[in-house]
Design a protein around this motif. Structure first.
Motif, PDB file in Angstrom:
ATOM      1  N   ARG A 277      34.672  31.578  45.379  1.00 38.18           N
ATOM      2  CA  ARG A 277      34.647  30.948  44.053  1.00 38.18           C
ATOM      3  C   ARG A 277      33.865  31.815  43.058  1.00 38.18           C
ATOM      4  O   ARG A 277      34.267  31.974  41.912  1.00 38.18           O
ATOM      5  N   MET A 278      32.754  32.385  43.521  1.00 33.85           N
ATOM      6  CA  MET A 278      31.951  33.246  42.659  1.00 33.85           C
ATOM      7  C   MET A 278      32.763  34.460  42.218  1.00 33.85           C
ATOM      8  O   MET A 278      32.691  34.887  41.069  1.00 33.85           O
ATOM      9  N   PHE A 279      33.565  35.014  43.134  1.00 36.46           N
ATOM     10  CA  PHE A 279      34.340  36.206  42.831  1.00 36.46           C
ATOM     11  C   PHE A 279      35.512  35.919  41.897  1.00 36.46           C
ATOM     12  O   PHE A 279      36.199  36.841  41.465  1.00 36.46           O
ATOM     13  N   GLU A 280      35.763  34.671  41.568  1.00 31.68           N
ATOM     14  CA  GLU A 280      36.776  34.318  40.574  1.00 31.68           C
ATOM     15  C   GLU A 280      36.209  34.338  39.161  1.00 31.68           C
ATOM     16  O   GLU A 280      36.957  34.237  38.191  1.00 31.68           O
ATOM     17  N   ASP A 281      34.889  34.489  39.032  1.00 33.25           N
ATOM     18  CA  ASP A 281      34.225  34.521  37.738  1.00 33.25           C
ATOM     19  C   ASP A 281      34.697  35.754  36.969  1.00 33.25           C
ATOM     20  O   ASP A 281      34.623  36.884  37.485  1.00 33.25           O
ATOM     21  N   GLY A 282      35.161  35.577  35.759  1.00 29.67           N
ATOM     22  CA  GLY A 282      35.686  36.670  34.949  1.00 29.67           C
ATOM     23  C   GLY A 282      34.671  37.751  34.646  1.00 29.67           C
ATOM     24  O   GLY A 282      35.042  38.892  34.355  1.00 29.67           O
TER      25      GLY A 282
END
Length: 168
Positions: A154-159
């Motif tokens: 989920r963190m790695f989906e942060d733009g």
């Protein structure tokens, strides 16, 4: 290669490379995680996402990157972007003791090195012991002993983590 550390435990490389005694699947009701410290706080990440754990002496800065990217690290000839989670999470930062360990994780086709003050052990955490929390954006939850289980995917989906991305 020493067979044991001075404290009697096996060397960390062998410890991290060993398989957990049980499989990490839904049938066991447990989650196997690598635990680490950022300042006084303890965090954990799913061990299946961890690629490399090592100490770092120097992070090479890269101009024009966001404040939470201190730079890059050469790991076995591969250039890995390092992220300071303290800055990414807007935590108070004490630069008198900068993080000196790197946990390279991979999720969502993105590989990033997370800086940590200390990497501890791989442990199993029963799913029932994880309490969901809403005030930490990238966490599965927290245990009774204040271990925060991060949701790296989920963190790695942060733009903010994507070149040309936007604020998440």
């Amino acid at each position: 290669w020493r067979s044991r550390r001075p404290d009697g435990r096996p060397p960390r490389a062998r410890q991290y490379a060993s398989l957990p005694p049980e499989r990490d699947d839904e049938a066991t009701g447990k989650r196997f995680v690598l635990t680490f410290a950022l300042g006084a706080e303890r965090y954990a990440i799913d061990v299946k996402l961890v690629r490399i754990v090592r100490s770092v002496d120097h992070v090479f800065s890269v101009p024009g990157t966001p404040h939470f990217f201190p730079g890059v690290v050469n790991v076995r000839g591969q250039i890995i972007t390092a992220i300071d989670l303290r800055l990414f999470f807007d935590m108070t930062v004490d630069d008198s003791a900068p993080p000196r360990e790197l946990i390279v994780v991979e999720a969502n086709n993105l590989q990033i090195g997370l800086l940590a003050h200390h990497v501890y052990d791989v442990i199993s955490v029963p799913e029932i012991a994880v309490e969901a929390i809403d005030d930490i954006r990238y966490a599965h939850g927290v245990t009774a002993d204040h271990l925060v289980l991060l949701d790296i995917a989920r963190m790695f989906e942060d733009g903010r983590l994507i070149v040309g991305g936007v604020d998440g």
